[in-house]
Design an enzyme around this catalytic site. Structure first.
Site, PDB file in Angstrom:
ATOM      1  N   HIS A 116       0.835  -1.208   0.000  1.00  0.00           N
ATOM      2  CA  HIS A 116       0.000   0.000   0.000  1.00  0.00           C
ATOM      3  C   HIS A 116       0.866   1.254   0.000  1.00  0.00           C
ATOM      4  O   HIS A 116       1.969   1.266   0.564  1.00  0.00           O
ATOM      5  CB  HIS A 116      -0.982   0.010   1.175  1.00  0.00           C
ATOM      6  CG  HIS A 116      -0.356   0.093   2.538  1.00  0.00           C
ATOM      7  ND1 HIS A 116      -0.096   1.290   3.162  1.00  0.00           N
ATOM      8  CD2 HIS A 116       0.014  -0.874   3.414  1.00  0.00           C
ATOM      9  CE1 HIS A 116       0.417   1.066   4.362  1.00  0.00           C
ATOM     10  NE2 HIS A 116       0.497  -0.239   4.539  1.00  0.00           N
ATOM     11  N   ASP A 169      -0.289   4.434   0.995  1.00  0.00           N
ATOM     12  CA  ASP A 169      -0.654   5.487   1.951  1.00  0.00           C
ATOM     13  C   ASP A 169       0.112   5.349   3.254  1.00  0.00           C
ATOM     14  O   ASP A 169       0.557   4.265   3.636  1.00  0.00           O
ATOM     15  CB  ASP A 169      -2.160   5.486   2.222  1.00  0.00           C
ATOM     16  CG  ASP A 169      -2.651   4.212   2.886  1.00  0.00           C
ATOM     17  OD1 ASP A 169      -2.281   3.119   2.421  1.00  0.00           O
ATOM     18  OD2 ASP A 169      -3.418   4.316   3.874  1.00  0.00           O
ATOM     19  N   ASP A 183       6.223   2.110   6.257  1.00  0.00           N
ATOM     20  CA  ASP A 183       4.935   1.417   6.216  1.00  0.00           C
ATOM     21  C   ASP A 183       4.024   2.171   5.259  1.00  0.00           C
ATOM     22  O   ASP A 183       3.375   3.130   5.655  1.00  0.00           O
ATOM     23  CB  ASP A 183       4.335   1.365   7.623  1.00  0.00           C
ATOM     24  CG  ASP A 183       3.009   0.633   7.707  1.00  0.00           C
ATOM     25  OD1 ASP A 183       2.641  -0.044   6.737  1.00  0.00           O
ATOM     26  OD2 ASP A 183       2.345   0.750   8.747  1.00  0.00           O
ATOM     27  N   GLU A 188      -4.941   1.653   2.962  1.00  0.00           N
ATOM     28  CA  GLU A 188      -4.816   0.519   3.866  1.00  0.00           C
ATOM     29  C   GLU A 188      -4.828   0.968   5.315  1.00  0.00           C
ATOM     30  O   GLU A 188      -5.399   0.293   6.190  1.00  0.00           O
ATOM     31  CB  GLU A 188      -3.522  -0.251   3.555  1.00  0.00           C
ATOM     32  CG  GLU A 188      -3.388  -1.589   4.262  1.00  0.00           C
ATOM     33  CD  GLU A 188      -2.723  -1.509   5.634  1.00  0.00           C
ATOM     34  OE1 GLU A 188      -2.695  -2.533   6.333  1.00  0.00           O
ATOM     35  OE2 GLU A 188      -2.219  -0.409   6.005  1.00  0.00           O
ATOM     36  N   GLU A 189      -4.209   2.106   5.584  1.00  0.00           N
ATOM     37  CA  GLU A 189      -4.067   2.558   6.966  1.00  0.00           C
ATOM     38  C   GLU A 189      -5.397   2.963   7.609  1.00  0.00           C
ATOM     39  O   GLU A 189      -5.481   3.069   8.830  1.00  0.00           O
ATOM     40  CB  GLU A 189      -3.086   3.738   7.041  1.00  0.00           C
ATOM     41  CG  GLU A 189      -1.659   3.397   6.642  1.00  0.00           C
ATOM     42  CD  GLU A 189      -0.958   2.466   7.612  1.00  0.00           C
ATOM     43  OE1 GLU A 189      -1.597   2.068   8.618  1.00  0.00           O
ATOM     44  OE2 GLU A 189       0.205   2.130   7.369  1.00  0.00           O
ATOM     45  N   ASP A 202       4.256  -6.135   3.949  1.00  0.00           N
ATOM     46  CA  ASP A 202       3.778  -5.085   4.853  1.00  0.00           C
ATOM     47  C   ASP A 202       4.055  -5.406   6.321  1.00  0.00           C
ATOM     48  O   ASP A 202       3.396  -4.888   7.216  1.00  0.00           O
ATOM     49  CB  ASP A 202       2.271  -4.888   4.628  1.00  0.00           C
ATOM     50  CG  ASP A 202       1.721  -3.614   5.254  1.00  0.00           C
ATOM     51  OD1 ASP A 202       2.524  -2.711   5.568  1.00  0.00           O
ATOM     52  OD2 ASP A 202       0.500  -3.528   5.442  1.00  0.00           O
ATOM     53  N   HIS A 246       4.252   4.337  12.139  1.00  0.00           N
ATOM     54  CA  HIS A 246       3.182   5.300  12.457  1.00  0.00           C
ATOM     55  C   HIS A 246       3.642   6.459  13.325  1.00  0.00           C
ATOM     56  O   HIS A 246       2.800   7.218  13.814  1.00  0.00           O
ATOM     57  CB  HIS A 246       1.980   4.614  13.132  1.00  0.00           C
ATOM     58  CG  HIS A 246       1.256   3.649  12.256  1.00  0.00           C
ATOM     59  ND1 HIS A 246      -0.019   3.201  12.545  1.00  0.00           N
ATOM     60  CD2 HIS A 246       1.618   3.044  11.101  1.00  0.00           C
ATOM     61  CE1 HIS A 246      -0.403   2.356  11.596  1.00  0.00           C
ATOM     62  NE2 HIS A 246       0.591   2.246  10.715  1.00  0.00           N
TER      63      HIS A 246
END
Length: 407
Positions: free
Chosen positions: A77, A79, A140, A174-175, A197, A379
């Site tokens: 992903h 994002d 990520d 995805e997040e 991931d 994150h």
């Protein structure tokens, strides 16, 4: 061939933060900036790729052998998480890391300290990429994106590399739990797939949390505080009281392994009304359903005390544990294990304390376990990744393809 470090740094320079409040697909227009880049890069390498109206890039490398080989896909992903800014990222590159604390120079006094993050000591002598402390890094999952693209470039430049049909997928959102909401599995055309991931080198995951989001709304009653006795209902305090009714030992900071949790991720409001947002997680379906009942029971207790309608709960399912969808195809796990061992990596099969696009894809008919991408502390501003871990992940992709081809 562009090295994986430079590729990764190009990708993290593009702000692709998804937006949970948005109702569009993808949730943020800026995600398309990187998706267009990836489509164009694939096409430039001779890989037919398209970007559809929902923000999915799908590419195909046709088989170069007549052998009957399943089509295998690799997915990542683009994002980054809403938890921290993904704009104007200023990576720091520490070559030949010596094990000492790393100064995150964008915030005076902020350190990535091995005393707090001892995992970094396993990467002494390697090239570490960190943030400058003002943003997340975006490993990520731009590490996964770079690893897949690096493998694609190798395949394109080495026509002697035997393989079946390879499918490439890049997704938005995805997040925020909507990464594959409109993903066309049949169009993608893979028999099996892997998301790139995961975290630390060696991670291999085919079970994850069952997941829901819960919004608790509190309706209070504001009265002048000088005359409030017996009349005021402070929505903020009532919401805090409801939160205190949840099991005190079922919080992310107190759980590990297969233990689930309630996690408050946002609160706001006033005396008159307030809103509290939670995520609910458990690997066990039975315990997951029980947790959803618990938060409703807490609201019921508040209503019994302060009046019906004081607390309302909206629960939204997000994804299920993919284990029962993947386990019947365990040979794809065995191939990933062998692919890692071929690189001298000790596989670490463990449950994801989170979720991936692969969870929903598995329930959509595409068995899709998750492989390490190499980063840690996702994150947030303490995120970091070794270049060598990305190189290993890309090599694992190539090994999986070799194994499917019978090499």
């Amino acid at each position: 061939m562009e090295n994986i470090k430079d590729r990764f740094l190009r990708y993290v320079a593009v702000d692709t933060q998804s937006c949970e409040e948005s109702g569009t697909q993808p949730s943020a227009e800026k995600e398309l900036d990187l998706l267009r880049i990836l489509r164009d890069e694939l096409n430039a390498m001779g890989v037919e790729a398209v970007l559809d109206e929902f923000g999915y890039v799908m590419g195909t490398i046709p088989a170069n052998t007549d052998a009957d080989i399943p089509a295998v896909g690799f997915i990542a992903h683009v994002d980054t998480a809403p938890d921290a800014s993904g704009a104007d990222i200023k990576p720091q590159i520490i070559e030949n890391y010596d094990g000492s604390p790393i100064e995150l120079k964008g915030v005076p006094g902020l350190l990535l300290d091995p005393k707090e993050f001892p995992e970094i000591l396993a990467h002494r002598g390697e090239t570490i990429i960190t943030t400058d402390g003002t943003t997340l890094l975006g490993a990520d999952d731009k590490a996964g994106v770079a690893e897949i693209m690096n493998a694609v470039q190798y395949i394109v430049e080495h026509p002697e590399f035997k393989h079946g049909t390879i499918r490439i997928g890049f997704t938005p959102d995805e997040e925020i739990g909507r990464g594959v909401a409109k993903f066309d599995v049949r169009k993608f055309g893979a028999d099996y797939a892997y998301t790139m991931d995961g975290g630390e080198v060696g991670e291999l995951e085919f079970e994850n949390f069952n997941a829901a989001a819960a919004t608790v709304r509190i309706q209070g009653r504001n009265v002048h505080p000088g005359y409030a006795k017996g009349k005021m209902k402070n929505a903020i305090r009532i919401g805090m009281e409801l939160d205190s009714l949840l099991p005190s030992d079922q919080k992310p900071e107190l759980t590990e392994g297969y233990e689930g949790f309630f996690h408050i991720i946002h609160f706001g409001g006033s005396v008159e009304e307030a809103e509290f947002s939670y995520i609910i997680r458990d690997h066990s379906m039975e315990k997951y359903e029980e947790k959803k009942k618990v938060i409703q029971e807490c609201a019921d207790k508040i209503n019994a005390k302060y009046g019906e309608g004081t607390a309302t709960v909206e629960i939204r399912h997000q994804y299920y544990n993919m284990r029962k969808q993947v386990e019947p195809h365990y040979h794809i796990i065995e191939k990933a294990v062998k692919a890692m061992e071929m690189e001298g990596i000790k596989p670490k099969i463990q449950p994801i304390r989170g979720g991936t696009d692969g969870a929903n894809l598995s329930f959509m008919g595409l068995p899709c376990p998750n492989i390490f991408a190499g980063g840690l502390n996702f994150h947030g501003k303490m995120e970091w990744i070794p270049v060598e871990s990305m190189e290993k992940a890309s090599a694992v992709i190539l090994n999986i393809i070799r194994l499917f081809a019978g090499d």
